[in-house]
Every structure is written in C-alpha cells, then in structure tokens.
Design a protein around this motif. Structure first.
Motif, short mmCIF file in Angstrom:
data_model
loop_
_atom_site.label_atom_id
_atom_site.label_comp_id
_atom_site.label_asym_id
_atom_site.label_seq_id
_atom_site.Cartn_x
_atom_site.Cartn_y
_atom_site.Cartn_z
N GLN A 159 0.64 -1.35 -0.06
CA GLN A 159 0.06 0.05 0.13
C GLN A 159 0.65 1.40 -0.11
N LEU A 160 2.09 1.14 0.19
CA LEU A 160 2.96 2.34 0.17
C LEU A 160 2.90 3.00 -1.29
N TYR A 161 2.96 4.36 -1.34
CA TYR A 161 2.94 5.01 -2.55
C TYR A 161 1.91 4.76 -3.40
N LEU A 162 0.93 4.42 -2.69
CA LEU A 162 -0.53 3.84 -3.54
C LEU A 162 -0.83 4.99 -4.42
N ASN A 163 -1.10 4.67 -5.71
CA ASN A 163 -1.59 5.68 -6.72
C ASN A 163 -0.79 6.77 -6.91
N GLY A 164 0.59 6.70 -6.60
CA GLY A 164 1.69 7.72 -6.60
C GLY A 164 1.98 7.75 -8.10
N ILE A 165 2.50 9.06 -8.53
CA ILE A 165 3.04 9.19 -10.19
C ILE A 165 4.20 8.20 -10.45
N ASN A 166 4.18 7.58 -11.57
CA ASN A 166 5.28 6.52 -11.93
C ASN A 166 5.30 5.56 -10.88
N ARG A 167 4.16 4.90 -10.37
CA ARG A 167 4.38 4.00 -9.41
C ARG A 167 5.16 2.55 -9.70
N GLN A 168 4.92 2.32 -11.05
CA GLN A 168 5.52 1.30 -11.56
C GLN A 168 7.18 1.23 -11.18
N LEU A 169 7.78 2.36 -11.35
CA LEU A 169 8.97 2.49 -10.87
C LEU A 169 9.49 2.27 -9.59
N PHE A 170 8.52 2.16 -8.70
CA PHE A 170 8.61 2.25 -7.06
C PHE A 170 8.29 0.69 -6.73
N LEU A 171 7.74 -0.31 -7.64
CA LEU A 171 7.23 -1.54 -7.25
C LEU A 171 8.69 -2.47 -6.85
N PRO A 172 9.90 -2.43 -7.46
CA PRO A 172 10.78 -3.11 -7.02
C PRO A 172 11.37 -2.99 -5.75
N PHE A 173 10.99 -1.53 -5.10
CA PHE A 173 11.27 -1.25 -3.76
C PHE A 173 10.24 -2.13 -2.82
N ILE A 174 9.11 -2.11 -3.22
CA ILE A 174 8.16 -3.03 -2.32
C ILE A 174 8.68 -4.65 -2.21
N ASP A 175 9.19 -5.08 -3.18
CA ASP A 175 9.53 -6.30 -3.40
C ASP A 175 11.17 -6.44 -2.53
N LEU A 176 11.74 -5.58 -2.69
CA LEU A 176 13.02 -5.49 -1.80
C LEU A 176 12.50 -5.33 -0.37
N LEU A 177 11.64 -4.77 -0.19
CA LEU A 177 11.34 -4.53 1.20
C LEU A 177 10.82 -5.80 2.03
N LYS A 178 9.89 -6.48 1.29
CA LYS A 178 9.28 -7.70 1.52
C LYS A 178 10.17 -8.87 1.71
N SER A 179 11.41 -8.68 0.96
CA SER A 179 12.22 -9.75 0.92
C SER A 179 13.26 -9.46 2.26
N LYS A 180 13.53 -8.44 2.71
CA LYS A 180 14.48 -8.07 3.69
C LYS A 180 13.97 -7.61 5.04
N ALA A 181 12.76 -7.89 5.14
CA ALA A 181 11.98 -7.54 6.58
C ALA A 181 10.66 -8.38 6.71
N GLU A 182 10.35 -8.95 7.80
CA GLU A 182 9.46 -9.85 8.12
C GLU A 182 8.19 -8.82 8.26
N VAL A 183 7.05 -8.93 7.78
CA VAL A 183 5.71 -8.14 7.76
C VAL A 183 5.21 -8.80 8.83
N VAL A 184 4.94 -7.69 10.04
CA VAL A 184 4.08 -8.47 11.12
C VAL A 184 3.03 -7.40 11.41
N VAL A 185 1.67 -7.84 11.34
CA VAL A 185 0.63 -7.08 11.76
C VAL A 185 0.16 -6.98 13.01
N ILE A 186 0.04 -5.89 13.33
CA ILE A 186 -0.63 -5.88 14.77
C ILE A 186 -1.79 -4.98 14.71
N ALA A 187 -3.03 -5.61 14.80
CA ALA A 187 -4.22 -5.19 14.24
C ALA A 187 -5.31 -5.52 15.68
#
Length: 373
Positions: free
Chosen positions: A180-208
C-alpha cells in the motif's frame, strides 16, 4: 541466552505499565529472533569481525492502525538490542537528511566531497550517501514509515539496495502494508521493485488488535480545553507530553507549491502549533491540506474569541478546520471559549456556525473512534 527484550516487556507487564495484548505478544517473536541474530553477529572473535563483510539480517516491519503499540515495541527493542551502532528516528526525518546529503554530493567540489563522504569521484550520489549512513548505523529503526513524495519514491530502491549490501538491518513501524506504500503515486511502477525488496528484507508483522491505546489518553483527558486558564493549560501541556512519550520534537518542514512551512513543535504524526502561527499569517487551502495529510494529530493552542476585526483569521480557521475534518484528524484545542462562542459576530459569523458544529463533532467520542490509520 535470555532475551533482554522479552525480559523488559514482561517487566512492564508486571509493573502495570502496559496491559497484556495478544497482538503485541505475537509481534515480540520476530523482534526477539532479530535481537538474537544481531547479538550473535557481534559475538564472534574481534579480528574476524574486522575482516568479514557485515551482513544484513532480515528485519521486522510492524504494521497496523495507530495506537496499537507498534512504536512502544520498536522502542523497547531499540533500547535492549545489544549493538552500539544503531539509530532510531522518524522515516521522514531520515529522508530529509538523505536529500540533503544527495544535494551536498551534487553541489560539492572534490574537496568538499572528500571531507564529507571520504571520496569524490563519480556523478551518482547514492553509493557515497549509503556508505555515510552505513558507517554510522548498522541497525536503522524507523517510526511511521510512509512514502508519499515522488522524490523519495524514485530513490528508495537504489538507496536501500546499497544499504542492505553494506550490512544495514531495518526495523520499521507503519500504518500501511508494503503493497500500500505510495499507492496511486506518480510513476508508481518504478517504485514496485522497492516493495519487493522491502518484503524480502523485512518480516511483515501485522498488529491489528481492537484496542487503541492512544485513544485511551484522549478519552481520559478530553480534547477541548477552555477557557485557557492555568488549569486547562497545564492539562493541555500534560496531554502533549503524554502523547509524545519518548519522542523528541524534531520539527518538520513542509514544502507547498515551492514554499517551505516550518513547524518547530512536531514529532512523527504529532503537531503542536498556535492559532497565530496557522491563522494569523498568509496560509491558504493548499497549506492546510498538506498539514492535514502529514499529521494525524494536531494540538492547536491559543485559539481566541474572534472579533469582526479578525474576520480574515476567522476565515483561515474555517479553511483549516475543513482540511482537518476531511482528513479525519485528531484535534486537541486550548481555547478561550467553547466552539459556539468563538466567533459570535462579524463578517462570516453565520457561516462559522458550520465550523463550530464540526469542532463539536471532532471532540466527540464517535469522532475519536472513527479515526483510523
């Protein structure tokens, strides 16, 4: 070896400083795992550590609505993790520093670059900037990780690739899942590799979990303090300190249409500002919208009873409240009077009745409950 983080958390439970919360308890496990990995990496022979390239460990990305204890858990981890080179800050503060470093590289001559970065060759600032950051901290803890600025979005992938290659480990809190980061941002397709990198380098833990601890403070203290006498001023100040917790008032500068707006009393998503600083100066709708988008909670002090001679300030207050209302912002006010008595007469006083109604709604329990993220 026993976990210092788990021990500190359990002690807070016994002391009554926090209450038992299954969501927080589940989030402890990945932080304890990372605590152990970082401690083991520091436990090897000294000479070996000198010659072995530092390794980035899989970090932790804590995500969930406001008030669920994400920052508390990260701060407890930061306080107890047994490494020296570490840094905890708000993500927007860090990115502001990154942009200043990039600017210094681009504008500096060979001597200036050498003095600041220890190198001077090349046009690309990302690697020398990453080396400066990695030399200062091998653990970065970011509060309120969010990406809304295109300038940030376009460099994050390359920057963090360089940081991870240099052994930096990331822990972060956020109100948004990585996707959901940078959702609907300009040229977001250029940002998508960072999302993949972030998910590979950090365990996502939901506190809800259902309990919002931040709201507890607001419910207990109230959000409208009037008149602005000594007792109400002390209560307003106390609530600000309580909401800040261990945070520092780093301040924040927003850029709106090429102009810079500086707010000295800001920390993360919290802003404290006076009526004079927001409504007695030439600010407009774009400024107030930017403020409302940036801060989830605004402490507004020094709100006077307005007279016909101050109709321009009353008009700006109307626009400010509209922006905060539309953004579902938490608003805490220190005022001379109740909302309905703030602007009883003068040009626009009839229209001000709608603002008074919104102010009444924004102090209600229903408004506090509805505010999310």
């Amino acid at each position: 070896m026993a976990s210092a983080l788990q021990t500190a958390y359990d002690q807070r439970l016994r002391d009554g400083a926090i209450r038992a919360d299954p969501g927080q308890a589940a989030a402890l496990a990945p932080l304890v795992r990372l605590e152990g990995e970082l401690a083991d990496a520091d436990a090897g022979p000294g000479l070996k550590r000198l010659f072995v390239k530092p390794r980035s460990h899989r970090g932790v990305y804590l995500v969930g609505p406001v008030g669920r204890g994400k920052s508390m858990l990260m701060d407890l981890f930061y306080e107890t993790v047994p490494i020296a080179r570490k840094r905890r800050t708000h993500f927007h503060v860090f990115m502001g520093e990154i942009h200043r470093l990039i600017d210094a590289w681009r504008k500096g001559d060979a001597g200036a670059r050498k003095a600041r970065f220890g190198q001077h060759k090349g046009d690309d600032p990302i690697v020398p900037v990453a080396e400066v950051v990695a030399a200062e901290a091998r653990l970065l803890c970011f509060d309120e990780f969010q990406v809304t600025d295109i300038a940030d979005a376009m460099i994050l992938g390359r920057l963090f690739t360089a940081l991870f290659e240099r052994g930096v480990t990331l822990v972060a809190t956020s109100n948004r899942l990585p996707d959901q980061l940078y959702l609907n941002g300009i040229n977001r397709q250029l940002f998508l590799p960072f999302i993949d990198l972030l998910k590979s380098k950090a365990e996502v833990v939901v506190i809800a979990g259902p309990h919002d601890y931040r709201l507890d403070r607001l419910r207990a203290a109230g959000t409208w303090f009037s008149p602005a006498d000594a007792g109400h001023t002390e209560a307003f100040d106390g609530l600000w300190r309580d909401m800040l917790g261990h945070e520092d008032e780093d301040g924040e500068t927003l850029e709106v249409l090429g102009r810079k707006l500086h707010f000295p009393h800001a920390a993360g998503g919290l802003l404290r500002a006076s009526f004079a600083s927001l409504c007695s100066v030439a600010l407009g709708p774009n400024d107030y919208v930017a403020l409302a988008e940036r801060f989830h909670t605004v402490f507004l002090e020094g709100l006077p009873t307005l007279t016909p001679q101050r109709r321009e300030e009353a008009r700006r207050l109307v626009v400010l409240i509209d922006a905060l209302y539309e953004a579902r912002t938490h608003l805490i006010v220190l005022a001379d009077a109740e909302p309905v008595a703030l602007y009883p007469a003068g040009d626009g006083s009839f229209e001000f009745e709608r603002t008074a109604s919104r102010l009444q709604e924004m102090r209600s329990a229903g408004w506090l409950e509805a505010r999310q993220g």
